[in-house]
Write a protein that holds these residues in place. Structure first.
Motif, mmCIF file in Angstrom:
data_model
loop_
_atom_site.group_PDB
_atom_site.id
_atom_site.type_symbol
_atom_site.label_atom_id
_atom_site.label_comp_id
_atom_site.label_asym_id
_atom_site.label_seq_id
_atom_site.Cartn_x
_atom_site.Cartn_y
_atom_site.Cartn_z
ATOM 1 N N ALA A 250 44.616 14.194 21.753
ATOM 2 C CA ALA A 250 44.140 12.931 22.311
ATOM 3 C C ALA A 250 42.631 13.015 22.516
ATOM 4 N N LEU A 251 41.917 11.991 22.041
ATOM 5 C CA LEU A 251 40.472 11.904 22.227
ATOM 6 C C LEU A 251 40.156 10.593 22.927
ATOM 7 N N LYS A 252 39.347 10.663 23.959
ATOM 8 C CA LYS A 252 39.089 9.503 24.810
ATOM 9 C C LYS A 252 38.166 8.509 24.102
ATOM 10 N N THR A 253 38.564 7.260 24.127
ATOM 11 C CA THR A 253 37.781 6.184 23.534
ATOM 12 C C THR A 253 37.504 5.119 24.590
ATOM 13 N N GLU A 254 36.934 3.999 24.164
ATOM 14 C CA GLU A 254 36.536 2.961 25.113
ATOM 15 C C GLU A 254 37.107 1.614 24.686
ATOM 16 N N HIS A 255 37.804 0.980 25.616
ATOM 17 C CA HIS A 255 38.412 -0.324 25.359
ATOM 18 C C HIS A 255 38.451 -1.069 26.690
ATOM 19 N N GLY B 233 43.274 5.175 15.646
ATOM 20 C CA GLY B 233 42.214 4.907 16.604
ATOM 21 C C GLY B 233 42.629 4.015 17.746
ATOM 22 N N GLY B 234 43.680 3.205 17.536
ATOM 23 C CA GLY B 234 44.069 2.257 18.566
ATOM 24 C C GLY B 234 43.002 1.198 18.760
ATOM 25 N N ASP B 235 43.103 0.437 19.832
ATOM 26 C CA ASP B 235 42.077 -0.546 20.151
ATOM 27 C C ASP B 235 40.863 0.180 20.730
ATOM 28 N N GLY B 236 39.698 -0.369 20.498
ATOM 29 C CA GLY B 236 38.530 0.226 21.125
ATOM 30 C C GLY B 236 37.258 -0.093 20.387
ATOM 31 N N CYS B 237 36.158 -0.093 21.134
ATOM 32 C CA CYS B 237 34.843 -0.352 20.555
ATOM 33 C C CYS B 237 34.262 0.951 20.005
ATOM 34 N N TYR B 238 33.099 0.835 19.393
ATOM 35 C CA TYR B 238 32.410 2.008 18.859
ATOM 36 C C TYR B 238 32.071 2.964 19.998
ATOM 37 N N SER B 239 32.402 4.247 19.812
ATOM 38 C CA SER B 239 32.117 5.247 20.835
ATOM 39 C C SER B 239 32.047 6.616 20.187
ATOM 40 N N PHE C 199 42.111 7.226 8.609
ATOM 41 C CA PHE C 199 41.777 6.698 9.922
ATOM 42 C C PHE C 199 42.255 5.256 9.995
ATOM 43 N N LEU C 200 43.054 4.931 11.021
ATOM 44 C CA LEU C 200 43.532 3.572 11.242
ATOM 45 C C LEU C 200 42.680 2.927 12.323
ATOM 46 N N ALA C 201 42.080 1.778 11.973
ATOM 47 C CA ALA C 201 41.113 1.142 12.865
ATOM 48 C C ALA C 201 41.495 -0.293 13.146
ATOM 49 N N ASP C 202 41.384 -0.686 14.406
ATOM 50 C CA ASP C 202 41.482 -2.107 14.738
ATOM 51 C C ASP C 202 40.100 -2.720 14.575
ATOM 52 N N ILE C 203 40.034 -4.025 14.326
ATOM 53 C CA ILE C 203 38.742 -4.618 14.020
ATOM 54 C C ILE C 203 38.773 -6.113 14.301
ATOM 55 N N VAL C 204 37.604 -6.656 14.675
ATOM 56 C CA VAL C 204 37.449 -8.103 14.834
ATOM 57 C C VAL C 204 36.270 -8.559 13.986
ATOM 58 N N HIS D 199 36.656 -4.178 20.952
ATOM 59 C CA HIS D 199 37.104 -3.856 19.592
ATOM 60 C C HIS D 199 35.919 -3.516 18.691
ATOM 61 N N LEU D 200 36.246 -2.857 17.573
ATOM 62 C CA LEU D 200 35.245 -2.593 16.548
ATOM 63 C C LEU D 200 34.880 -3.880 15.819
ATOM 64 N N ILE D 201 33.600 -4.049 15.553
ATOM 65 C CA ILE D 201 33.156 -5.098 14.647
ATOM 66 C C ILE D 201 32.767 -4.428 13.332
ATOM 67 N N PRO D 202 32.677 -5.174 12.238
ATOM 68 C CA PRO D 202 32.461 -4.552 10.922
ATOM 69 C C PRO D 202 31.275 -3.605 10.845
#
Length: 318
Positions: free
Chosen positions: A184-189, A210-216, A229-234, A259-262
């Motif tokens: 498990a690696l901590k991310t930001e959402h 990656g789950g949900d989360g912004c760039y971190s 790598f599986l990424a959520d994105i908006v 969330h990640l943006i492109p």
């Protein structure tokens, strides 16, 4: 606004402009199965977020979105020759939650109890952010009548309904067996205190959800050296059409907290070096005649994305 969250007919037809596909390399023994590629908006063609990493014929689930039980059935019906007996009720045991937002956890009762309807013999282990232990305990308590009817009156194996939650409060390896090691690696959402990316290391692949989360930095670290790598994105290009995020002038900054943006996904790929990225939980914000399933992937590609990029649908294998 209430009516606007429901997809229109022409939009739905374009979601499945192809059949579920096996994108995995011929030599990969570890398979990644997209059981639910959707987001919180109701869409009859996309179940809530859920992925299974299948190693040595055993599935390890990440997130339990709405429709998880039916997502399993859909994937198996599309790829029975590849998946074989991986998803037998005996094998449905291990689940990892990236975070505790409801769209990623509402399928927990089904994960725990639906196999029990068919006399599943295996207890469940569920790993997630602090609060997971209580969530699992409360779910089991809420279904006491159903459990009692199956266990005491129908003679089902009592192990089949048992479930144990495990709270993750620190990064590191949280699970190991003969098939996988899970880090498990901590991310930001926003606005959560805890959100995790999970890095699965098997005999032949390193897979990161990656789950949900912004760039971190945590998300970059999780993706570094991974095969997939599986990424959520908006979408950033179509943020003006987003039905959430506040006033338009504040929307980019607000949505980037979640969330990640492109352009941030492009930056993540460049820093991590991961070659193949799969998009799910996509929020492109286009509807009706303007919608195409690849629109969000094309938005990423237009920014000189450096790897292989796949926009997923339910039932895909990677």
């Amino acid at each position: 606004m209430t009516g606007g969250i429901f997809a229109r007919e022409e939009y739905l037809k374009k979601h499945y402009d192809r059949d579920p596909t096996d994108f995995s390399a011929a030599g990969n023994t570890t398979k990644v199965v997209m059981l639910g590629s959707g987001n919180p908006f109701p869409n009859p063609l996309r179940r809530g977020p859920c992925v299974a990493v299948v190693a040595n014929g055993v599935p390890y689930f990440v997130d339990a979105g709405e429709g998880i039980w039916r997502g399993i059935a859909h994937a198996v019906s599309q790829h029975r020759d590849l998946l074989g007996d991986a998803f037998t009720i005996e094998n449905i045991q291990h689940l990892f939650l990236t975070h505790l937002h409801c769209d990623h956890t509402v399928g927990l009762p089904s994960f725990i109890l639906s196999p029990y309807k068919f006399n599943a013999p295996s207890a469940k282990r569920i790993f997630g952010s602090p609060g997971t232990v209580k969530m699992v305990e409360h779910i089991v308590a809420a279904y006491a009548v159903d459990i009692d009817a199956a266990w005491k009156r129908s003679g089902h194996n009592p192990e089949g309904w048992r479930a144990t939650g495990h709270d993750i409060s620190e990064p590191g390896v949280i699970f190991e067996d003969d098939n996988v090691s899970v880090e498990a690696l901590k991310t930001e959402h926003a606005p959560l205190d805890y959100c995790w990316a999970f890095r699965f290391t098997t005999s032949d692949r390193v897979v990161v959800i990656g789950g949900d989360g912004c760039y971190s930095d945590g998300l970059v670290e999780a993706a570094t050296g991974a095969d997939l790598f599986l990424a959520d994105i908006v979408s950033e290009q179509h943020l003006a059409l987003a039905p959430w995020g506040g006033e338009l002038r504040d929307r980019v900054a607000e949505i980037k907290r979640y969330h990640l943006i492109p352009r941030d996904l492009v930056r993540l790929q460049a820093r991590s070096g991961v070659d193949t990225v799969v998009l799910y939980h996509e929020q492109g914000f286009l509807d009706g005649a303007s919608y195409t399933r690849e629109a969000l992937a094309d938005e990423v590609r237009a920014l000189d994305f450096g790897g292989r990029l796949i926009s997923s649908i339910d039932g895909d294998i990677f």
